[in-house]
Design a protein around this motif. Sequence first.
Motif, PDB file in Angstrom:
ATOM      1  N   HIS A 463       0.816  -1.215   0.000  1.00  0.00           N
ATOM      2  CA  HIS A 463       0.000   0.000   0.000  1.00  0.00           C
ATOM      3  C   HIS A 463       0.848   1.263   0.000  1.00  0.00           C
ATOM      4  O   HIS A 463       0.566   2.187  -0.762  1.00  0.00           O
ATOM      5  CB  HIS A 463      -0.981   0.006   1.182  1.00  0.00           C
ATOM      6  CG  HIS A 463      -2.156  -0.889   0.957  1.00  0.00           C
ATOM      7  ND1 HIS A 463      -3.195  -0.562   0.120  1.00  0.00           N
ATOM      8  CD2 HIS A 463      -2.430  -2.120   1.432  1.00  0.00           C
ATOM      9  CE1 HIS A 463      -4.063  -1.548   0.102  1.00  0.00           C
ATOM     10  NE2 HIS A 463      -3.625  -2.528   0.883  1.00  0.00           N
ATOM     11  N   ALA A 464       1.863   1.306   0.828  1.00  0.00           N
ATOM     12  CA  ALA A 464       2.710   2.497   0.851  1.00  0.00           C
ATOM     13  C   ALA A 464       3.428   2.686  -0.476  1.00  0.00           C
ATOM     14  O   ALA A 464       3.772   3.807  -0.850  1.00  0.00           O
ATOM     15  CB  ALA A 464       3.723   2.390   1.988  1.00  0.00           C
ATOM     16  N   VAL A 465       3.659   1.582  -1.216  1.00  0.00           N
ATOM     17  CA  VAL A 465       4.362   1.689  -2.492  1.00  0.00           C
ATOM     18  C   VAL A 465       3.603   2.562  -3.483  1.00  0.00           C
ATOM     19  O   VAL A 465       4.187   3.232  -4.333  1.00  0.00           O
ATOM     20  CB  VAL A 465       4.617   0.275  -3.080  1.00  0.00           C
ATOM     21  CG1 VAL A 465       3.315  -0.361  -3.553  1.00  0.00           C
ATOM     22  CG2 VAL A 465       5.616   0.329  -4.227  1.00  0.00           C
ATOM     23  N   VAL A 466       2.276   2.587  -3.354  1.00  0.00           N
ATOM     24  CA  VAL A 466       1.457   3.431  -4.229  1.00  0.00           C
ATOM     25  C   VAL A 466       1.795   4.900  -4.031  1.00  0.00           C
ATOM     26  O   VAL A 466       1.674   5.705  -4.955  1.00  0.00           O
ATOM     27  CB  VAL A 466      -0.044   3.168  -3.955  1.00  0.00           C
ATOM     28  CG1 VAL A 466      -0.920   4.101  -4.781  1.00  0.00           C
ATOM     29  CG2 VAL A 466      -0.382   1.720  -4.235  1.00  0.00           C
ATOM     30  N   SER A 658       2.742  -2.506 -12.035  1.00  0.00           N
ATOM     31  CA  SER A 658       4.013  -1.874 -11.670  1.00  0.00           C
ATOM     32  C   SER A 658       5.191  -2.561 -12.333  1.00  0.00           C
ATOM     33  O   SER A 658       6.251  -1.962 -12.509  1.00  0.00           O
ATOM     34  CB  SER A 658       4.200  -1.921 -10.148  1.00  0.00           C
ATOM     35  OG  SER A 658       4.363  -3.269  -9.711  1.00  0.00           O
ATOM     36  N   GLY A 659       5.037  -3.840 -12.706  1.00  0.00           N
ATOM     37  CA  GLY A 659       6.144  -4.612 -13.244  1.00  0.00           C
ATOM     38  C   GLY A 659       6.899  -5.392 -12.193  1.00  0.00           C
ATOM     39  O   GLY A 659       7.809  -6.158 -12.511  1.00  0.00           O
ATOM     40  N   VAL A 660       6.512  -5.219 -10.920  1.00  0.00           N
ATOM     41  CA  VAL A 660       7.199  -5.930  -9.840  1.00  0.00           C
ATOM     42  C   VAL A 660       6.913  -7.419  -9.911  1.00  0.00           C
ATOM     43  O   VAL A 660       7.821  -8.255  -9.883  1.00  0.00           O
ATOM     44  CB  VAL A 660       6.771  -5.381  -8.461  1.00  0.00           C
ATOM     45  CG1 VAL A 660       7.378  -6.213  -7.345  1.00  0.00           C
ATOM     46  CG2 VAL A 660       7.208  -3.936  -8.319  1.00  0.00           C
ATOM     47  N   ASP A 661       5.624  -7.775 -10.011  1.00  0.00           N
ATOM     48  CA  ASP A 661       5.246  -9.187  -9.942  1.00  0.00           C
ATOM     49  C   ASP A 661       5.884  -9.999 -11.056  1.00  0.00           C
ATOM     50  O   ASP A 661       6.440 -11.081 -10.823  1.00  0.00           O
ATOM     51  CB  ASP A 661       3.723  -9.324 -10.002  1.00  0.00           C
ATOM     52  CG  ASP A 661       3.050  -8.852  -8.718  1.00  0.00           C
ATOM     53  OD1 ASP A 661       3.733  -8.218  -7.899  1.00  0.00           O
ATOM     54  OD2 ASP A 661       1.851  -9.109  -8.552  1.00  0.00           O
ATOM     55  N   ALA A 670      14.997 -11.461  -4.811  1.00  0.00           N
ATOM     56  CA  ALA A 670      14.263 -10.364  -4.188  1.00  0.00           C
ATOM     57  C   ALA A 670      14.649  -9.061  -4.860  1.00  0.00           C
ATOM     58  O   ALA A 670      15.746  -8.922  -5.407  1.00  0.00           O
ATOM     59  CB  ALA A 670      14.571 -10.286  -2.690  1.00  0.00           C
ATOM     60  N   LEU A 671      13.724  -8.095  -4.837  1.00  0.00           N
ATOM     61  CA  LEU A 671      14.019  -6.786  -5.427  1.00  0.00           C
ATOM     62  C   LEU A 671      13.322  -5.703  -4.624  1.00  0.00           C
ATOM     63  O   LEU A 671      12.356  -5.950  -3.899  1.00  0.00           O
ATOM     64  CB  LEU A 671      13.614  -6.732  -6.905  1.00  0.00           C
ATOM     65  CG  LEU A 671      12.151  -6.966  -7.309  1.00  0.00           C
ATOM     66  CD1 LEU A 671      11.311  -5.703  -7.118  1.00  0.00           C
ATOM     67  CD2 LEU A 671      12.085  -7.372  -8.776  1.00  0.00           C
ATOM     68  N   ALA A 672      13.851  -4.514  -4.762  1.00  0.00           N
ATOM     69  CA  ALA A 672      13.245  -3.323  -4.167  1.00  0.00           C
ATOM     70  C   ALA A 672      12.621  -2.515  -5.286  1.00  0.00           C
ATOM     71  O   ALA A 672      13.210  -2.347  -6.351  1.00  0.00           O
ATOM     72  CB  ALA A 672      14.299  -2.496  -3.431  1.00  0.00           C
ATOM     73  N   TYR A 673      11.401  -2.028  -5.040  1.00  0.00           N
ATOM     74  CA  TYR A 673      10.698  -1.270  -6.069  1.00  0.00           C
ATOM     75  C   TYR A 673      10.163   0.022  -5.461  1.00  0.00           C
ATOM     76  O   TYR A 673       9.669   0.033  -4.338  1.00  0.00           O
ATOM     77  CB  TYR A 673       9.522  -2.073  -6.633  1.00  0.00           C
ATOM     78  CG  TYR A 673       8.577  -1.240  -7.466  1.00  0.00           C
ATOM     79  CD1 TYR A 673       8.934  -0.826  -8.754  1.00  0.00           C
ATOM     80  CD2 TYR A 673       7.344  -0.834  -6.975  1.00  0.00           C
ATOM     81  CE1 TYR A 673       8.090  -0.043  -9.520  1.00  0.00           C
ATOM     82  CE2 TYR A 673       6.482  -0.052  -7.732  1.00  0.00           C
ATOM     83  CZ  TYR A 673       6.858   0.341  -8.999  1.00  0.00           C
ATOM     84  OH  TYR A 673       6.028   1.122  -9.755  1.00  0.00           O
ATOM     85  N   ALA A 674      10.271   1.096  -6.216  1.00  0.00           N
ATOM     86  CA  ALA A 674       9.744   2.372  -5.734  1.00  0.00           C
ATOM     87  C   ALA A 674       9.197   3.183  -6.888  1.00  0.00           C
ATOM     88  O   ALA A 674       9.742   3.163  -7.992  1.00  0.00           O
ATOM     89  CB  ALA A 674      10.822   3.165  -5.000  1.00  0.00           C
ATOM     90  N   GLN A 732       8.737   3.557   5.052  1.00  0.00           N
ATOM     91  CA  GLN A 732       9.935   3.729   4.233  1.00  0.00           C
ATOM     92  C   GLN A 732      11.186   3.380   5.031  1.00  0.00           C
ATOM     93  O   GLN A 732      12.097   2.710   4.536  1.00  0.00           O
ATOM     94  CB  GLN A 732      10.040   5.170   3.727  1.00  0.00           C
ATOM     95  CG  GLN A 732      11.288   5.459   2.899  1.00  0.00           C
ATOM     96  CD  GLN A 732      11.314   4.661   1.611  1.00  0.00           C
ATOM     97  OE1 GLN A 732      10.458   4.798   0.769  1.00  0.00           O
ATOM     98  NE2 GLN A 732      12.313   3.794   1.460  1.00  0.00           N
ATOM     99  N   SER A 733      11.223   3.792   6.287  1.00  0.00           N
ATOM    100  CA  SER A 733      12.366   3.471   7.146  1.00  0.00           C
ATOM    101  C   SER A 733      12.479   1.958   7.343  1.00  0.00           C
ATOM    102  O   SER A 733      13.590   1.397   7.362  1.00  0.00           O
ATOM    103  CB  SER A 733      12.221   4.176   8.500  1.00  0.00           C
ATOM    104  OG  SER A 733      12.206   5.574   8.335  1.00  0.00           O
ATOM    105  N   ILE A 734      11.331   1.296   7.485  1.00  0.00           N
ATOM    106  CA  ILE A 734      11.325  -0.165   7.646  1.00  0.00           C
ATOM    107  C   ILE A 734      11.882  -0.826   6.389  1.00  0.00           C
ATOM    108  O   ILE A 734      12.721  -1.734   6.467  1.00  0.00           O
ATOM    109  CB  ILE A 734       9.889  -0.664   7.931  1.00  0.00           C
ATOM    110  CG1 ILE A 734       9.440  -0.200   9.314  1.00  0.00           C
ATOM    111  CG2 ILE A 734       9.813  -2.186   7.829  1.00  0.00           C
ATOM    112  CD1 ILE A 734       7.969  -0.447   9.591  1.00  0.00           C
TER     113      ILE A 734
END
Length: 917
Positions: A463-466, A658-661, A670-674, A732-734
């Motif tokens: 949710h925060a990724v949105v 988003s292209g993440v999945d 694993a990857l980080a997406y923003a 974001q900090s997490i």
Amino acid sequence: MAPSIDPHALGKLPLHDLPTPEPESPRRPRKPYKFSTLCATVENPDMKDQYGSSSVPIYQTATFKGVSGEFDYSRSGNPTRSHLQHHIAKISSAAHAITVSSGMAALDIILRLLKPGDEVIAGDDLYGGTNRLLTYIRTHVGVVIHHVDTTDHASLLPYINAEKTAMVLLESPTNPLLKIADLATISQQVKERAPNAIIVVDNTMMSPYLQRPLEHGADIVYDSATKYLSGHHDLMAGVVTCNRDDIAQKLAFIVNSVGNALTPIDSFLLLRGIKTLALRMDRQQATTQMVADYLYLLGFKVHYPGLASHPGREVHNRIADGNGAVLSFETGNKELSEKIVGGTRLWGISVSFGCVNSLISMPCVMSHASIDPATRAARGLPEDLIRLCVGIEDPHDLLDDLERALVDAGAIALDVAQNRYVKVPAQDALSLAVNQLHLDGAAKKQEEWLVSAPGKVILFGEHAVVHGVTAIAASVDLRCYGLATLRNDRKLSIHLQDLDDFYYEWDVESLPWNAVTPIAPGEEHPEELDQRLVEALSEKALHEIKADQKAARGASLVFLYLYMILSKPQDYPTFSFTTRSSLPVGAGLGSSASYSACIATAALLVHRRITLPPLPQPTSAEHIHISHQGRRAITPATAEEVNRWSFVAEKILHGNPSGVDNSVAVFGGALAYARPGFGKKSGMEGIQGFKSLKFLLTNSKVPRDTKKLVAGVGEKKANEPELVNGILQSIQSISDEARRVLADPELPRDSLLSALSALMTENHQHLVTLGVSHPALETIRSKTAVPHGLSTKLTGAGGGGCAVTLIPDEFGEEQLQDLITALIREEFQPYLTSVGGSGLGILSPYAAHRTPGVPPAPQALDQVTPPDTPTPHEQIAGGAAPGADDLARDPLRAPFLAAPDAELAQWAGALGRWLYV
């Protein structure tokens, strides 16, 4: 009034004050210095070094003290850069020289001379970056661009307008087809008809050593000094030279305003590189001629001005002093070209040229990929074109390396009668290529492809990724499996066992082929879906699928869309596609993305768009999905191609993914997406060194409305911005901390698990505050927390779906079984799995690579057995399951469907050795 410009900032040199010594006496006249002497001699009479240094010092300073000195601020002028500009002007027959941060920056400041309504005449074979920038100013500035064939100077005449033509942009030779433009004639004709037009020449391919367009009527010449002027690919720089004071004043004003002048350190490096320009180019030209002659004698179509057959050779000899060190040639087949490029060792694959090291590339895939395929085709740019940029290595080593690549690819073969290599016809070359295994005799028999792709979990940042927060996603070792079996009855079929055992088939001729615009091999799908094809499929091919079968309808649309858009005209290989999943469908674990990856892989294999390399001989009888044992047999290029088409499939299913999945499904790990926000760059980045972790995934079996949940968070943010923004900052900090600990190779295992456990608990509490949890998820959390003390959080959209529980290494098997039993009693569905494992998998079709010591299942031996004279499929009503006769034709399909859910992964693994990303 024009601004006052420091002559040092311009690199101004009196037009006729080239350093040609005056005669010492009438009896002993001095001859003009040669170009190589001019290159090596860096002298500026107006700027003597106070210490007499033989090398120009680096004035690594931003500012200069005083108020009346020659220099005050390095953006406007710097002594090192002034020396460089004086030197470049000297060797370019120029009055002025300006140096900036790159070749494209040089073109940018030149194009800033234009205004809306101006017209530009440009060549039709230009560097891709040039074409991209011209397209931008046409779209956003309102400048009209006319692309013409500059090899015929008469082709420019209809476009020359005395009032509107503001600029003519030329290359000669062009990049990458080495077309020749008569710079002198074009300059003369333009000036006669449009006196105010500015003639601009990109001289990068030649450098001032081999061609000086200002001597042939050009007003402005620019080079990417990153190339030959520097020669070592250790800096980025652009050079602009001209003889007109008014133009120089304007350009200097722009550079000073924009601030893209070359830095002192790069000015120093470029000065050093120019000293050896003549020496390097002589060696590179000589070797290039040898390579061009070699390829020409083999029978390839070669583009190089040094060949007698090259169009425009006479014009080139009149305006240039050499043929350069770039050539290109055609093989007749794009796949063959890819093999040649990939098979070289000394020739480095790179988009650039002009280096002391030899480089090889395919322009349509690399440097000119930004030009859309239709435009490339219209301009005659062959997709199979290979560009060679020759360096200073030993020519015999370069030729030997190139020859080996040509032989290995099957492009040339030994003619015993002539005792020499000769070119193999393009249609036969691929069949001779040793490493094109899927087309050789053994692989041609392979009629069934079994593929798989993992699901995914969002570990942190849902949710925060949105709203711009970084999300951490990882693959889960529960997988979707797809089986593609070729058919010979002109029918396509799809069988989705996990969607109410849905089955449907189509006559291939009945599909709406008039609505499709195929994507040719090597081309990328446009950013937008082909809505005409989507609508045609929905109306004509899917109209009988019931409205309540929404998921099956979407999966069928993906299947048909990819099949049709990848097909070559009149070449429609037909197949059955069957899917099963050990992954719960619709539980927020990326089941649609794993399906998308499977169907994209199957379609690409069936259409021969991707190839599989042979596996190295394994070192162990056991293959573990998580570790790969060091073997990642599916190449990055193949994985990237599959991922591009998986993303297209996800667009069909979800509209704006988003292209993440799909990235996790293909690449695993694993990857980080923003998305943009919170000071983070948008995009995806793999987390290197990710350690495989044991998780319990628990499906709550509660459906959820993802769009409604996302909208709810958005509404809460609008109503309580301070609260929600604070939560987002905390998440974001997490994510940042989770990413750090996951990638830390020195962090002890127990510390890693402890840190993740705490972060999961904290992240979940924030999601509860955002209102996206569900009583079922909270029940799962309580069951795992008491008495087991485990950390659990929701994953995905929440509101139901799945929860993830981190299982520590020391957690006992008996204790784990008690937990699983307790969850099942609550009517939840738990899955014990690992996170962070393999990505896309394809069952190797090569018998030599079956698992040593593990006999293949009987059905695996029959993977190649669709009979030569097949029994036609009976017409099967939409939605009905396949009959016994239908399954009998596909020997792997029946056991694939019959394997118990809990044993599906084990069954698939026993078939043979899998290739993984």
